[in-house]
Design an enzyme around this catalytic site. Sequence first.
Site, PDB file in Angstrom:
ATOM      1  N   GLU A   6      45.736  36.313 -12.960  1.00  0.00           N
ATOM      2  CA  GLU A   6      44.392  35.865 -12.588  1.00  0.00           C
ATOM      3  C   GLU A   6      44.349  34.349 -12.542  1.00  0.00           C
ATOM      4  O   GLU A   6      44.816  33.684 -13.458  1.00  0.00           O
ATOM      5  CB  GLU A   6      43.386  36.420 -13.602  1.00  0.00           C
ATOM      6  CG  GLU A   6      42.016  35.782 -13.598  1.00  0.00           C
ATOM      7  CD  GLU A   6      41.286  35.871 -12.266  1.00  0.00           C
ATOM      8  OE1 GLU A   6      41.265  36.958 -11.655  1.00  0.00           O
ATOM      9  OE2 GLU A   6      40.737  34.830 -11.817  1.00  0.00           O
TER      10      GLU A   6
ATOM     11  N   ALA B 210      25.013  44.657  -9.514  1.00  0.00           N
ATOM     12  CA  ALA B 210      25.269  45.550 -10.656  1.00  0.00           C
ATOM     13  C   ALA B 210      24.776  46.975 -10.404  1.00  0.00           C
ATOM     14  O   ALA B 210      24.436  47.686 -11.350  1.00  0.00           O
ATOM     15  CB  ALA B 210      24.645  44.976 -11.938  1.00  0.00           C
ATOM     16  N   ILE B 211      24.724  47.371  -9.162  1.00  0.00           N
ATOM     17  CA  ILE B 211      24.218  48.689  -8.802  1.00  0.00           C
ATOM     18  C   ILE B 211      25.367  49.648  -8.517  1.00  0.00           C
ATOM     19  O   ILE B 211      26.338  49.273  -7.853  1.00  0.00           O
ATOM     20  CB  ILE B 211      23.366  48.626  -7.505  1.00  0.00           C
ATOM     21  CG1 ILE B 211      22.278  47.562  -7.639  1.00  0.00           C
ATOM     22  CG2 ILE B 211      22.760  49.982  -7.164  1.00  0.00           C
ATOM     23  CD1 ILE B 211      21.253  47.861  -8.679  1.00  0.00           C
TER      24      ILE B 211
ATOM     25  N   HIS C  24      25.828  52.490  -6.318  1.00  0.00           N
ATOM     26  CA  HIS C  24      25.080  53.049  -5.195  1.00  0.00           C
ATOM     27  C   HIS C  24      25.301  54.535  -5.028  1.00  0.00           C
ATOM     28  O   HIS C  24      26.371  55.054  -5.314  1.00  0.00           O
ATOM     29  CB  HIS C  24      25.500  52.332  -3.903  1.00  0.00           C
ATOM     30  CG  HIS C  24      25.145  50.883  -3.902  1.00  0.00           C
ATOM     31  ND1 HIS C  24      23.851  50.441  -3.740  1.00  0.00           N
ATOM     32  CD2 HIS C  24      25.910  49.774  -4.052  1.00  0.00           C
ATOM     33  CE1 HIS C  24      23.835  49.117  -3.800  1.00  0.00           C
ATOM     34  NE2 HIS C  24      25.059  48.683  -3.989  1.00  0.00           N
TER      35      HIS C  24
ATOM     36  N   VAL D 295      48.465  32.249  -7.901  1.00  0.00           N
ATOM     37  CA  VAL D 295      49.747  32.500  -7.245  1.00  0.00           C
ATOM     38  C   VAL D 295      49.850  31.590  -6.029  1.00  0.00           C
ATOM     39  O   VAL D 295      49.084  31.711  -5.079  1.00  0.00           O
ATOM     40  CB  VAL D 295      49.851  33.988  -6.822  1.00  0.00           C
ATOM     41  CG1 VAL D 295      51.134  34.229  -6.059  1.00  0.00           C
ATOM     42  CG2 VAL D 295      49.772  34.881  -8.051  1.00  0.00           C
TER      43      VAL D 295
ATOM     44  N   ARG E 119      30.357  37.573  -1.393  1.00  0.00           N
ATOM     45  CA  ARG E 119      30.984  38.849  -1.043  1.00  0.00           C
ATOM     46  C   ARG E 119      32.260  38.544  -0.258  1.00  0.00           C
ATOM     47  O   ARG E 119      32.286  37.609   0.551  1.00  0.00           O
ATOM     48  CB  ARG E 119      30.069  39.673  -0.141  1.00  0.00           C
ATOM     49  CG  ARG E 119      28.658  39.895  -0.659  1.00  0.00           C
ATOM     50  CD  ARG E 119      27.818  40.395   0.487  1.00  0.00           C
ATOM     51  NE  ARG E 119      26.436  40.672   0.172  1.00  0.00           N
ATOM     52  CZ  ARG E 119      25.461  39.766   0.129  1.00  0.00           C
ATOM     53  NH1 ARG E 119      25.743  38.485   0.329  1.00  0.00           N
ATOM     54  NH2 ARG E 119      24.208  40.129  -0.119  1.00  0.00           N
TER      55      ARG E 119
ATOM     56  N   GLU F 250      33.772  44.399  -0.468  1.00  0.00           N
ATOM     57  CA  GLU F 250      32.367  44.013  -0.569  1.00  0.00           C
ATOM     58  C   GLU F 250      31.589  45.270  -0.949  1.00  0.00           C
ATOM     59  O   GLU F 250      32.189  46.305  -1.238  1.00  0.00           O
ATOM     60  CB  GLU F 250      31.890  43.430   0.754  1.00  0.00           C
ATOM     61  CG  GLU F 250      32.194  44.340   1.929  1.00  0.00           C
ATOM     62  CD  GLU F 250      31.482  43.947   3.213  1.00  0.00           C
ATOM     63  OE1 GLU F 250      30.603  43.046   3.194  1.00  0.00           O
ATOM     64  OE2 GLU F 250      31.805  44.534   4.255  1.00  0.00           O
TER      65      GLU F 250
ATOM     66  N   CYS G  23      22.228  33.512 -31.744  1.00  0.00           N
ATOM     67  CA  CYS G  23      21.385  33.513 -30.547  1.00  0.00           C
ATOM     68  C   CYS G  23      20.139  34.303 -30.876  1.00  0.00           C
ATOM     69  O   CYS G  23      20.179  35.535 -30.997  1.00  0.00           O
ATOM     70  CB  CYS G  23      22.121  34.152 -29.368  1.00  0.00           C
ATOM     71  SG  CYS G  23      21.032  34.528 -27.959  1.00  0.00           S
TER      72      CYS G  23
ATOM     73  N   CYS H 154      21.365  28.108 -29.318  1.00  0.00           N
ATOM     74  CA  CYS H 154      22.664  28.582 -29.795  1.00  0.00           C
ATOM     75  C   CYS H 154      23.858  27.775 -29.313  1.00  0.00           C
ATOM     76  O   CYS H 154      24.927  27.858 -29.921  1.00  0.00           O
ATOM     77  CB  CYS H 154      22.858  30.042 -29.443  1.00  0.00           C
ATOM     78  SG  CYS H 154      22.996  30.378 -27.686  1.00  0.00           S
TER      79      CYS H 154
END
Lengths: 477, 427, 120
Positions: A32, A47-48, A50, A173, A311, A337, A401, A443
């Site tokens: 990564e 965050a759905i 579908h 990379v 996306r 996407e 927090c 915090c």
Amino acid sequence: MDYDIAVIGAGIVGSLIARELSRYRLDICVVEKEADVAMGASKANSAIIHAGYDPEPGSMKAALNVRGNAMYDRLANELEVPFKRIGSLVLAFTEEDMFTLKTLYDRGLKNRVPMLEIVAKDRARSMEPNVSGDIIGALYAPTAGIVCPYELTLGSVENAMGNGVDLKLESPVAGIEYAGGVFTLHTPEQKISSRYVINAAGLYADAVANLIGDTSFSIRPRKGEYLLLDKTQGNLVGRTVFQTPTAMGKGVLVTPTVDGNLLLGPTAEDVESKEDISTTRPGLTGIIKGALKSCPGINLQEVISSFAGLRAVPSTGDFIIGPSKANGRFINVAGIESPGLTAAPAIAEYVKGILRDTGVGLLPKADFNPHRKAICRFHSIGDADRKKAIMRDPRYGRIVCRCEEVTEGEIVSSIKRPAGARDTDAVKRRTRAGMGRCQGGFCLPHVIRILSEELDIPMDKITKSGGNSVILGEKTK
Amino acid sequence: MMGGGSAVLNVDLTVIGGGPAGLAAALEASENGVRDVLIIERGGELGGILQQCIHNGFGLHIFKEELTGPEYAYRFIEKVIARKINYKLNTMVLDISADRVIRAVNGSDGLVEIKAGAVILAMGCRERTRGALNIPGTRPAGIFTAGAAQRFVNIEGYLPGKKAVILGSGDIGLIMARRLTLEGAEVKAVCEILPYPGGLNRNIVQCLKDYGIPLRLSTTIVEIHGRERVTGVTVARVDEKREPIGSSFEFIECDTLLLSTGLIPENELSRKAGVLIDPVTSGPVVDESMETSVKGIFACGNVVHVHDLVDYVTEESRIAGKSAARFILDGGAYGTGLIKTRAGQGIRYVVPQLIRKNRLDNDMKLSFRVTGGYKDVVIAVKSGDRTITSVKKPKVSPGEMESVKIGKIHGDSFKDCDLITVQLENG
Amino acid sequence: MISKNIICTVCPLGCGIDVSLSDKNEILEIRGQGCKRGLSYAQAECLAPARVLTTTVKVEGGGSRLVPVKSDGPLPKDLLLDCMEVIDNVSVKAPVKIGDIVFRNILDTGINIVATKSLN
């Protein structure tokens, strides 16, 4: 060491692929480029999960969307990641919209989306009283859901690492060689050898493919901006509320998040740079306009944050998943996407199949453990468990927090675990410290101090998100 | 008691917050006969925000001296210790119910449940954030609220950066402009969206003029730049509707942005207790005794409405402390004869929002803020068309809390009224 | 002749006061003050502007890195940044008591730097 599989990209796709493959007796590493996992689209999306009526029947998107959706209960359970199957509504305001709903419904049937129905205005408004009175109907999909995408990515990586996968962060990379059946990936710190490569590099999947001479596709960035509202707005709607989609995407949605906030967005704007995740004035006003159309009662005084994601739009119009024509052992998993997050578990399954067909022996590990224990969250547990946690470690009694009730114990844990946090944003994503209404005002000094102590790094070297994002300036004396 | 236990305490008076409001309230209650007082403080020491306000200007009214924040706090902390008032540090209140059961937690006691005879809410406020301001652009490191930056400089000992732009000319922003400059950073500008500055003139002079720091009025920030760390901001002048004027966009290079754009009373706990909140102040609706809509729960300080001078916080908190003592010792009989106060023309809000006629023994203060800057005005306290009292003011501004005294001398004026309006009239 | 415009900070009125000074920095005329206090303020600001300095000083030992301090009287305005440089090199040993002198007679002004907080 020579790996069997190197996965490039620790987004949701790369992470779930690594986890899936970690069931087998293979040496796997995830490579990564950023300082943490989930740093691309995986941390900045709707965050759905579908239901699956959007993609064209017969496309990879369609098949993997519906299959992936069905896999979420088990996956979320195994990885201890919050997931709620709350259902969704697509609103129709005009006859034209109703026609679009019918098209989506038919598509949904062809894609085998369960339990879809078109509901009349009254039913829709009794389900969601805060939805606009101007609607004339809605498409209801009970199988839609919401998840925390970066928590899911992290959970997958932790589970993969628990099952033997190596994670290499800050390892972009820059070059790939292939000789004698082995790829050599060149990263700044080291060379990584692997028999197979999975290219799950998100926005840069085309650049990575180019490294082995594969120029068959390109990835274009399409920006989506979001507004996040305080938890006081979190039950304005109980389901994800969409408007009818356009050529650019699914349009502005209004949705609760798994943590109880309200999320508005995204916009859809093609941009020049793959690094441009800035929010814009027209973008933010566009979201407000769109969201208010669906839910006129949204209290915009309660906005606590805004962000943007990019996306990875494939030049081919569908997911690009398969062995590269330039090298059959280099598997492209590109252009993921929307509905990428939903499809991700099914993509992992599918990629496993590709590898098997390519000749990779998949011998199951006897000791594969599909379960990952999440960080124990003070906020979410009952008094008896809280007392136990404090007894074990008094730092679980020190709330750092206030807004999200996150203790010092959890923050320390987030740093010490595998794929542990090394910067304040990483702590934030793992614990929610800094995600509340004061946005870290109280915090942050404590989080910096804890990172400094646990990592033995001076406070003025602690970063927000790796690289040069140092937070503090010089010491005053 | 070692961690993991759960204590259940019965405490006559629990004060939530050990800053200036909580300290003054606790002391006053103690001096008025309450023997069993507990202050709960989330930080590692008493004094609250005053401990990081190392500048002076505190105490001119209460002590007739000019003190720094820590010195002002010490005057109260000293007495708290001398009177052996109990306090818990590093302790966070998680929950409070309408019947005054408080749940709190810390590392050494574990979970604590407190049944309080009376509660005083003194949690103070938080700062308005970049997210809430909707400033477009990137999200790099280097963006701080002014108070958070103040903590880093004065407590931890780190500058937030080298070159700063400050948004907001309230006192915190002005104080930090000076602080950063004294510690060797460069403050390139203080931008203020309104056409007049928000803070005290004294701070304009001693924090900006003294150091040649430009104050740019009718100016706001329209974009933040920088991928990993702030590289600059785009500022713009605004029109009468406070909309940015496109042709005035200007890039200012900097590596730090400080936001001093407003304070918000911290009432999450108040809401949990079912306390009625005034949508204009964002704080509890209180009466002349600083009692909230929930019997036995009082509130004072910045949690009720944001103050400019800590001296007035102390005054207000002493009222709360005294009232809480009366509640505990005399059984809390409600006052009778309810009068509502109302913000009339030119006034944004009035505190207290309620007055009980039979409690008007002495003079009481109506505190309020005006909606704009005005010169040569009269502040009138009216019941219908009747003027109960009025005060001439050569100058008023939203940045300075004002007050007017009413009391028994106005007694007859109050006999039949149930609504008092505070309003601005021409001088 | 030099003209200065001063905002008086004695009270919230903030009168704008115009002061004319000779080339030798003698006050020729003061106009615009609303009261006697404003007049004195303008005189002081022009002839000998002074400010109380508040800052922090390094602490050795003990629990805190810094102790807040102030000058025990107003310092000449143009010496403030030089004072800061001197204070940068000062450190004080814990424990510190509020009012303790942490640096005497800074830059020969007769003014001391004192602690405004007690630390263990």
